[in-house]
Enzyme design. Structure first.
Site, PDB file in Angstrom:
ATOM      1  CE  LYS A   1      -2.181   1.619   3.759  1.00  0.00           C
ATOM      2  NZ  LYS A   1      -1.962   3.102   3.843  1.00  0.00           N
TER       3      LYS A   1
ATOM      4  CG  ASP B   1      -4.873   4.438   1.687  1.00  0.00           C
ATOM      5  OD1 ASP B   1      -6.022   4.885   1.495  1.00  0.00           O
ATOM      6  OD2 ASP B   1      -4.362   4.321   2.816  1.00  0.00           O
TER       7      ASP B   1
ATOM      8  CE  LYS C   1      -7.388   6.648   4.507  1.00  0.00           C
ATOM      9  NZ  LYS C   1      -5.959   6.392   4.212  1.00  0.00           N
TER      10      LYS C   1
ATOM     11  CG  ASP D   1     -12.337  18.144  -4.083  1.00  0.00           C
ATOM     12  OD1 ASP D   1     -13.277  18.950  -4.273  1.00  0.00           O
ATOM     13  OD2 ASP D   1     -11.169  18.492  -3.880  1.00  0.00           O
TER      14      ASP D   1
ATOM     15  CB  THR E   1      -8.855   1.275  12.100  1.00  0.00           C
ATOM     16  OG1 THR E   1      -7.637   1.738  11.504  1.00  0.00           O
ATOM     17  CG2 THR E   1      -9.556   0.316  11.159  1.00  0.00           C
TER      18      THR E   1
ATOM     19  NE  ARG F   1       1.780   2.516  12.931  1.00  0.00           N
ATOM     20  CZ  ARG F   1       0.952   3.356  13.521  1.00  0.00           C
ATOM     21  NH1 ARG F   1       1.433   4.357  14.249  1.00  0.00           N
ATOM     22  NH2 ARG F   1      -0.354   3.202  13.412  1.00  0.00           N
TER      23      ARG F   1
END
Length: 230
Positions: A31, A58, A60, A63, A117, A209
């Site tokens: 990603k 990614d 997002k 608009d 999340t 991570r």
């Protein structure tokens, strides 16, 4: 699309990405998010694709419909595997995104972010002024995405089963918030293990991570992949 954990490349430069990817001797699903794409741009996508990896871009998008449509026309030329918008932009925006994307590349899948999340129910009520449960809010966005013609949504693994029950297994549920048992949750609030995500109906998991900041990224990826695919 590959049935592999999606590794979130939480880096700020191409050099760091290449150093990370050099450790692996197999095709990955990765990603690329805003931090990395805004630093490196399209050349980064070309470099990753030249290594044979699948890419979830990614960004997002959120608009007015025409702006999102034109942006998707541009992103479609990058020939990634998966892109996304934010469902809060509404049905017309999501339809415009599909139109722009598919007019250039009909093979790219498109999904919509429901709730991050990192969002708690208290934040949903107090900051977004959405006075429902977080499950109902996520399901509402998922149904809007389906009605607009999208391939699926980004949600937490905790909502994946609800969406599967209401919309079906074929609708993609791409779920971040994945941690191995007893691992640090960082800033994620709604999390599960990879195995729990699979059981809940996630079709794809996104892990950053726990792999990218691991002392042994290859081994951490192997453990997460084994838990996910078992």
């Amino acid at each position: 699309m590959k049935d592999l954990p999606i590794i979130a490349l939480d880096f700020n430069s191409l050099e760091k990405v290449e150093t990370f990817l050099d450790q692996f001797d197999e095709p990955l699903f990765v990603k690329v998010g805003m931090e990395l794409f805004y630093q490196e741009g399209p050349r980064l996508i070309e470099k990753i694709k030249s290594r044979g990896h699948a890419i979830f871009l990614d960004l997002k998008l959120h608009d007015i419909p025409n702006t999102v449509k034109k942006a998707m026309e541009g992103l479609a030329k990058l020939d990634v595997d998966l892109v996304n918008v934010h469902a809060a932009g509404g049905t017309e925006m999501m339809k415009a995104a599909i139109e722009g994307l598919r007019s250039v590349n009909p093979d790219i899948k498109i999904i919509a972010v429901t709730q991050l999340t990192s969002t708690t129910e208290a934040m949903l009520h107090d900051e977004q002024n959405i006075q429902t449960s977080i499950e109902d809010a996520v399901l509402n966005y998922a149904k809007l995405a389906q009605s607009a013609g999208l391939d699926g949504v980004v949600c937490s693994p905790l909502e994946a089963k609800l969406i599967t029950d209401e919309i079906g297994e074929a609708f993609l549920k791409v779920t971040p918030g994945i941690r191995l048992e007893n691992a640090n949750r960082d800033d994620q609030k709604r999390v599960t293990t990879p195995e729990e995500a699979r059981q809940n109906g996630s079709t794809h998991i996104v892990v950053g991570r726990p792999i990218t900041q691991s002392t042994d990224p290859v081994q951490s990826y192997k453990e997460i992949k084994e838990s996910w695919l078992r």
